[in-house]
Structures are given as structure tokens and as C-alpha cells.
Motif scaffolding. Structure first.
Motif, mmCIF file in Angstrom:
data_model
loop_
_atom_site.group_PDB
_atom_site.id
_atom_site.type_symbol
_atom_site.label_atom_id
_atom_site.label_comp_id
_atom_site.label_asym_id
_atom_site.label_seq_id
_atom_site.Cartn_x
_atom_site.Cartn_y
_atom_site.Cartn_z
ATOM 1 N N ILE A 1 0.838 -1.191 -0.113
ATOM 2 C CA ILE A 1 -0.098 0.067 -0.004
ATOM 3 C C ILE A 1 0.705 1.254 -0.184
ATOM 4 N N GLU A 2 1.955 1.268 0.652
ATOM 5 C CA GLU A 2 2.551 2.452 0.992
ATOM 6 C C GLU A 2 3.519 2.806 -0.339
ATOM 7 N N ASP A 3 3.895 1.732 -0.976
ATOM 8 C CA ASP A 3 4.655 1.961 -2.211
ATOM 9 C C ASP A 3 3.740 2.190 -3.531
ATOM 10 N N LYS A 4 2.416 2.159 -3.213
ATOM 11 C CA LYS A 4 1.339 2.839 -4.120
ATOM 12 C C LYS A 4 1.296 4.291 -3.694
ATOM 13 N N ILE A 5 1.057 4.350 -2.313
ATOM 14 C CA ILE A 5 1.068 6.075 -1.929
ATOM 15 C C ILE A 5 2.251 6.744 -2.280
ATOM 16 N N PRO B 1 -10.369 2.486 -3.232
ATOM 17 C CA PRO B 1 -8.977 2.672 -3.250
ATOM 18 C C PRO B 1 -8.727 3.219 -4.469
ATOM 19 N N TRP B 2 -7.760 4.377 -4.499
ATOM 20 C CA TRP B 2 -6.806 4.685 -5.572
ATOM 21 C C TRP B 2 -7.956 5.731 -6.273
ATOM 22 N N ASN B 3 -9.200 5.746 -5.978
ATOM 23 C CA ASN B 3 -9.736 7.079 -6.301
ATOM 24 C C ASN B 3 -9.340 8.190 -5.683
ATOM 25 N N PRO C 1 -6.865 2.154 1.667
ATOM 26 C CA PRO C 1 -7.525 1.576 2.441
ATOM 27 C C PRO C 1 -7.164 1.919 4.063
ATOM 28 N N GLY C 2 -8.083 1.782 4.935
ATOM 29 C CA GLY C 2 -7.971 2.172 6.227
ATOM 30 C C GLY C 2 -8.375 3.478 6.514
ATOM 31 N N GLY D 1 -13.203 -1.618 -2.250
ATOM 32 C CA GLY D 1 -14.131 -0.771 -2.213
ATOM 33 C C GLY D 1 -14.290 0.181 -0.753
ATOM 34 N N ALA D 2 -15.540 0.103 -0.623
ATOM 35 C CA ALA D 2 -16.021 0.879 0.713
ATOM 36 C C ALA D 2 -16.950 0.098 1.452
#
Length: 287
Positions: free
Chosen positions: A22-26, A178-180, A233-234, A281-282
Motif C-alpha cells: 500500500i505504501e509503495d502505491k502511496i 481505493p486509489w480514487n 485502505p484504512g 471498495g468501501a
């Protein structure tokens, strides 16, 4: 963190199999110029578990109000319903004494956009529309949601406003993945409101929540697609657009310093969901 350390989020997975991805994507999105959440905005597994318990109580409080609300009752009676039920189940009404707010719930009627203060002289009448905004603290964790209630039979204009507001929230929820971006939610909401001849209040929005009543990020409902903070996410925040049948302009009651009214005396409606961004999703935590 080292790749083989247990992840900071409490998932029980190694960092390389969990938030490293996740943090690599961030980081990738940050380098592209996106606004990205800091780690403290992302909730841990144990925090999410406790926030969900608070949210369950918040939903139960709104269900309790829904089963009792009726024409002829005062908004003060709604406040007592909320306070008594919340306290009886181990919670604390979050609005009570928050920055001086005097009651346990916000009751916003007809041309009131938000922050309506319960009062024993304000009686619900046939045809009224009212937003009941409930926020709960349970074991130190916060939750928040609101519903629109139509008292008896109302006008077509009021019924349509409430229906379109619900549609706006659901369309916004479809973009909460996520990622929107938060702007994707805003664009879906604002576009639908405008297509139906309505406006969205610009200066008042949603917010992060969970460990505090109001956290980052602030959530606008009028910003462009692809703008604002990246959804990861989170993250936990509210989707709560305020939809006006006329102008988005407003004023605040000078006497109580809280209640927000439409400038043109038109009707306003608000529906609030509290959502958790997941890996696919959510999840709606309370509505």
C-alpha cells in the motif's frame, strides 16, 4: 519498516505482504503530485474493530429515533431519545458540549442546513422534513451519521429533494474506492445535484472520524474529479453532502451561533454515511 517485520497496522502479516504494498502505491501517487494520506490517517485493525462497535451503537440510536419520531413531538424529545438510549448502552453523545454545543443531537428542520439545536418549543408538523444527525463516542471511539425523516405526507418538492439527496450519497459511495480521489466522490454528488436543479453547500463538508470527532481529511462535495486526497485502505470519513433546492448560500443564527439556514429560505436536505475504505471498495459503517 523492515520487510520481514510484522506490519504496524496489526494485521498479523509481515510488512512486505501488507502495508509495504500500500505504501509503495502511496509513494507512486505522491510522486505524481497527488495529495496522499499520512500514516496517522489510516486506521489499524484494532482501531477499526473498536470504531465499528461505536458505529453499531450509532446506527441503533438512529433506528431508535426512526421508530419514535412523529408529528406533534418536539425536537427536544428527539434529543432525550438520543441521550437516554446512548447512555443506557454505554455511550456518550459526541455533540453534547462539543465546542459549546448544548444538546446531544442536531435536528435540522426544513430550511435549516445543519446544526439545528433541539428545543421544546419546536414541534414537528405534518409535511416537515428533518435531518437528525447522531454522533456517538463508545470506549473513546467516534462514529457519525444522519438521516432525513419526512413527517407524514409532504409536498412533492420536499419529497423530491430528499430522494435526490439520497441518490447523491449513493452515487458518491460508488466512487469511494481505493486509489480514487475524494474529488471523484464530490464530482459524482455535485453533478447529480446540479442535473436535478439543486446546489451543494460549498463551505461545509465531511470529515475523517474514528479517534476524534473531526479528523483529516476535510471532505468537499464540489471539487473536480481526480482532485483532493487519494483514497487508501484504512481511511474512515463521512459522506454527507448538504443539498439545497435553491442557492448554496447560507447564514448562521446570530443568537445561538450554531444553526445554519439557507440564505433564500429554500429547503435543504442532508444524508450522512460513515465509510471505511477497504482493499476493494468501501464499507458503510453507519448510516
Amino acid at each position: 519498516m523492515e520487510r520481514n517485520e510484522m506490519c504496524w497496522c496489526g494485521s498479523g502479516k509481515k510488512y512486505k505482504k501488507c502495508h509495504r504494498i500500500i505504501e509503495d502505491k502511496i509513494l507512486y501517487h505522491k510522486e505524481k503530485g497527488d495529495i496522499v494520506p499520512t500514516r496517522d490517517i489510516l486506521k489499524t485493525v484494532s482501531q477499526i474493530e473498536q470504531i465499528k462497535k461505536s458505529a453499531e451503537l450509532n446506527t441503533a440510536v438512529l433506528d431508535h429515533v426512526e421508530s419514535h419520531i412523529h408529528a406533534g413531538m418536539s425536537t427536544e424529545e428527539i434529543d432525550r431519545l438520543v441521550y437516554d438510549y446512548t447512555v443506557a448502552h454505554g455511550g456518550i453523545p459526541a455533540p453534547l458540549h462539543y465546542q459549546g454545543f448544548p444538546k446531544s443531537v442536531c435536528t435540522s428542520l426544513n430550511n435549516e442546513i445543519c446544526h439545528g439545536i433541539p428545543d421544546d418549543t419546536i414541534l414537528l408538523e405534518e409535511g416537515d422534513i428533518i435531518n437528525v444527525d447522531v454522533s456517538t463516542i463508545l470506549d473513546g471511539y467516534f462514529s457519525d451519521a444522519s438521516r432525513m425523516f419526512i413527517i407524514g405526507k409532504t409536498s412533492e418538492r420536499a419529497e423530491r429533494l430528499v430522494r435526490v439527496t439520497e441518490e447523491c450519497v449513493k452515487l458518491g459511495l460508488e466512487q469511494a474506492k481505493p486509489w480514487n480521489h475524494l474529488g471523484d466522490i464530490a464530482y459524482a454528488i455535485n453533478s447529480h445535484a446540479k442535473a436535478n436543479g439543486y446546489s451543494v453547500v460549498e463551505e461545509i463538508g465531511g470529515h475523517g472520524i474514528g479517534l476524534e470527532f473531526h479528523e483529516d481529511p476535510w471532505v468537499s462535495y464540489v471539487t473536480p474529479k481526480g482532485s483532493e486526497m487519494l483514497l487508501v485502505p484504512g481511511m474512515i470519513f463521512t459522506i454527507e453532502p448538504m443539498i439545497n433546492e435553491g442557492s448554496p448560500d447560507f447564514f448562521v443564527d446570530e443568537d445561538n451561533g450554531w444553526t445554519v439556514y439557507t440564505e433564500d429560505d429554500g429547503l435543504s436536505a442532508q444524508i450522512e454515511y460513515m465509510v471505511l475504505i477497504t482493499e476493494d471498495g468501501a464499507e458503510v459503517l453507519t448510516k
